[in-house]
Design a protein around this motif. Structure first.
Motif, PDB file in Angstrom:
ATOM      1  N   ARG A 128       0.850  -1.189   0.000  1.00 58.47           N
ATOM      2  CA  ARG A 128       0.000   0.000   0.000  1.00 58.47           C
ATOM      3  C   ARG A 128       0.885   1.238   0.000  1.00 58.47           C
ATOM      4  O   ARG A 128       1.944   1.261   0.624  1.00 58.47           O
ATOM      5  CB  ARG A 128      -0.918  -0.008   1.214  1.00 58.47           C
ATOM      6  CG  ARG A 128      -1.847  -1.232   1.231  1.00 58.47           C
ATOM      7  CD  ARG A 128      -2.857  -1.194   2.366  1.00 58.47           C
ATOM      8  NE  ARG A 128      -3.828  -2.263   2.221  1.00 58.47           N
ATOM      9  CZ  ARG A 128      -3.837  -3.383   2.943  1.00 58.47           C
ATOM     10  NH1 ARG A 128      -2.925  -3.550   3.900  1.00 58.47           N
ATOM     11  NH2 ARG A 128      -4.753  -4.302   2.751  1.00 58.47           N
TER      12      ARG A 128
ATOM     13  N   ASP B  98      -8.228   0.341   2.000  1.00 58.88           N
ATOM     14  CA  ASP B  98      -7.599  -0.923   1.623  1.00 58.88           C
ATOM     15  C   ASP B  98      -8.238  -1.471   0.358  1.00 58.88           C
ATOM     16  O   ASP B  98      -9.428  -1.264   0.086  1.00 58.88           O
ATOM     17  CB  ASP B  98      -7.737  -1.945   2.752  1.00 58.88           C
ATOM     18  CG  ASP B  98      -6.893  -1.596   3.967  1.00 58.88           C
ATOM     19  OD1 ASP B  98      -5.982  -0.745   3.838  1.00 58.88           O
ATOM     20  OD2 ASP B  98      -7.149  -2.160   5.046  1.00 58.88           O
TER      21      ASP B  98
ATOM     22  N   SER C  59     -11.357  -7.540   2.322  1.00 61.03           N
ATOM     23  CA  SER C  59     -10.025  -6.941   2.243  1.00 61.03           C
ATOM     24  C   SER C  59      -9.102  -7.710   3.169  1.00 61.03           C
ATOM     25  O   SER C  59      -9.554  -8.528   3.990  1.00 61.03           O
ATOM     26  CB  SER C  59     -10.072  -5.457   2.644  1.00 61.03           C
ATOM     27  OG  SER C  59     -10.888  -4.719   1.769  1.00 61.03           O
TER      28      SER C  59
ATOM     29  N   THR D 120      -5.677  -7.487   5.935  1.00 60.25           N
ATOM     30  CA  THR D 120      -4.842  -6.639   6.777  1.00 60.25           C
ATOM     31  C   THR D 120      -3.381  -6.982   6.528  1.00 60.25           C
ATOM     32  O   THR D 120      -3.060  -7.935   5.831  1.00 60.25           O
ATOM     33  CB  THR D 120      -5.185  -6.842   8.262  1.00 60.25           C
ATOM     34  OG1 THR D 120      -5.001  -8.232   8.582  1.00 60.25           O
ATOM     35  CG2 THR D 120      -6.635  -6.462   8.540  1.00 60.25           C
TER      36      THR D 120
ATOM     37  N   THR E 171       4.019  -1.254   3.501  1.00 63.43           N
ATOM     38  CA  THR E 171       3.584   0.126   3.291  1.00 63.43           C
ATOM     39  C   THR E 171       4.747   0.931   2.737  1.00 63.43           C
ATOM     40  O   THR E 171       5.848   0.909   3.291  1.00 63.43           O
ATOM     41  CB  THR E 171       3.091   0.770   4.599  1.00 63.43           C
ATOM     42  OG1 THR E 171       1.998   0.007   5.120  1.00 63.43           O
ATOM     43  CG2 THR E 171       2.640   2.203   4.365  1.00 63.43           C
TER      44      THR E 171
ATOM     45  N   GLU F  20      -3.933  -1.877  -5.829  1.00 68.87           N
ATOM     46  CA  GLU F  20      -3.056  -2.279  -4.730  1.00 68.87           C
ATOM     47  C   GLU F  20      -2.182  -3.446  -5.182  1.00 68.87           C
ATOM     48  O   GLU F  20      -2.707  -4.507  -5.549  1.00 68.87           O
ATOM     49  CB  GLU F  20      -3.932  -2.692  -3.541  1.00 68.87           C
ATOM     50  CG  GLU F  20      -3.213  -2.953  -2.253  1.00 68.87           C
ATOM     51  CD  GLU F  20      -4.221  -3.176  -1.126  1.00 68.87           C
ATOM     52  OE1 GLU F  20      -4.607  -2.185  -0.483  1.00 68.87           O
ATOM     53  OE2 GLU F  20      -4.645  -4.326  -0.910  1.00 68.87           O
TER      54      GLU F  20
ATOM     55  N   THR G 188      -0.334  -6.752  -5.280  1.00 71.04           N
ATOM     56  CA  THR G 188      -0.800  -7.929  -4.552  1.00 71.04           C
ATOM     57  C   THR G 188       0.051  -9.140  -4.905  1.00 71.04           C
ATOM     58  O   THR G 188      -0.005  -9.636  -6.034  1.00 71.04           O
ATOM     59  CB  THR G 188      -2.272  -8.223  -4.893  1.00 71.04           C
ATOM     60  OG1 THR G 188      -3.067  -7.061  -4.616  1.00 71.04           O
ATOM     61  CG2 THR G 188      -2.793  -9.390  -4.077  1.00 71.04           C
TER      62      THR G 188
END
Length: 389
Positions: free
Chosen positions: A75, A86, A102, A104, A108, A148, A150
């Motif tokens: 992220r 998110d 989503s 967690t 970052t 995002e 992934t």
């Protein structure tokens, strides 16, 4: 938690919509540009967005009633800008949305736009879980977050899975900007290309790159080398808001981009799409910038910083680009009967803006994404543009 999980290695035959995969320390990272093209890119923005899996999905056939997917998201945060939500994973069962979730954790990356510095803070993988699925053989698709990065770590189900068999649908290859990537859409299957693909019953390969639809030759060569039954290229907004070229360079660049695609797809239906309505850039050149007054109030909005008078010196606006694309496509269509043009104002125009304005002055919201998709599917797959061939 089920006591009889089956773990299936995540391999390329379970993926749809990716042009390449990278094997990482954690698992598999889908890419939307091949490795050789990424090696020719020096722009951090494009490197970020092509690794965000817009349109990429896991596709399996199974009788499972529970599915778990471990992923490692990356992220991005920007000091001074509101935090982004998110990423969302959409679960489709036999083509119908059946769940959203989503994860967690994850890495970052903080990007300081005033200094250009970045800082990465590592985090653990997370798990997205879907349960209570119909106890029958079915096709599942897990659409990965469109905004995002992934990495795919592990897939577990309470019954075996196999790759979804090919179903004979045509492959639609699309290239565009952040609007095509899905900016401001609330989930990956709600972006306008994903919806249009569903309406048109085609398989999507989405090369929408936020801030990066800049007629890059390596993108054209990637499209040239990608199998497709239908191709569309949405040209304009990024050329204006990045202010990367003038009118003198624009037309030859468009011709070169289309020529390269045609090297690999000499007779494939090819649709050139001009920009949708965007008031800040209709008659005002870029570059674009954040609206600092809006930022001080905690909102993200964009504005144009150019001067309309600069059009005389060759600066691009959306109006200028539409006029040029009409001319270019008409010229080429005289010898290319499979080339078509779609005016972006037929997808979203001034009237649409009055009804459903662009929240940040640049990107449509989820409702507008749906309207654009409905109109695109009608025009491109069944209408006057005749991209059916």
């Amino acid at each position: 938690m089920t006591s009889s999980w089956t773990t299936t290695p995540i391999s390329t035959d379970l993926l749809r919509g990716a042009l390449d995969v990278e094997h990482t320390a954690c698992g598999l990272l889908p890419h939307r540009l091949p490795a050789w093209a990424r090696a020719q890119n020096t722009d951090g923005q494009l490197a970020m967005v092509e690794a965000q899996p817009a349109g990429v999905r896991l596709a399996v056939r199974t009788q499972a009633t529970a599915v778990e997917l471990d992923t490692l998201p990356t992220r991005y945060t920007y000091p001074g800008l509101p935090s982004r939500p998110d990423g969302v994973y959409d679960l489709l069962v036999d083509g119908q949305l059946a769940g959203q979730a989503s994860v967690t954790g994850g890495d970052t990356v903080t990007i300081d736009m005033t200094t250009g510095t970045t800082e990465r803070r590592p985090g653990p993988p997370g798990t997205v879980r879907f349960t209570g699925l119909p106890d029958r053989m079915k096709d599942l698709e897990i659409w990965l977050p469109h905004n995002e990065t992934t990495e795919l770590v592990a897939l577990r189900t309470d019954a075996p899975v196999t790759p979804t068999p090919e179903q004979g649908r045509r492959v639609w290859l699309h290239h565009g900007s952040s609007i095509s990537q899905g900016s401001n859409a609330t989930s990956p299957s709600a972006t306008w290309p994903a919806l249009a693909a569903s309406f048109g019953d085609v398989d999507l390969v989405n090369l929408g790159f936020g801030g990066s639809a800049l007629l890059d030759p390596f993108t054209a060569r990637s499209m040239r080398d990608t199998p497709a039954d239908l191709i569309s290229v949405k040209i304009g907004i990024n050329l204006v808001n990045t202010d990367v070229m003038r009118l003198r360079a624009f037309a030859p660049a468009v011709h070169g981009f289309l020529d390269t695609i045609r090297e690999g797809h000499p007779s494939t239906p090819l649709l050139v799409v001009s920009p949708i309505y965007c008031p800040i850039h209709e008659d005002t050149p870029g570059p674009g910038a954040f609206d600092l007054a809006a930022l001080s109030a905690g909102q993200v909005r964009f504005r144009a910083t150019g001067d309309p008078a600069e059009r005389a010196s060759g600066k691009l606006t959306l109006g200028v680009i539409r006029d040029e694309l009409v001319r270019i496509t008409a010229q080429r269509a005289a010898r290319d009967p499979h080339l078509h043009y779609l005016d972006g104002l037929d997808l979203y125009d001034k009237t649409d803006f009055a009804e459903m304005p662009l929240p940040d002055e640049l990107h449509p919201d989820t409702a507008a994404h749906r309207r654009i998709a409905e109109r695109f599917a009608k025009q491109a797959f069944t209408g006057e543009c005749q991209v059916n061939g």
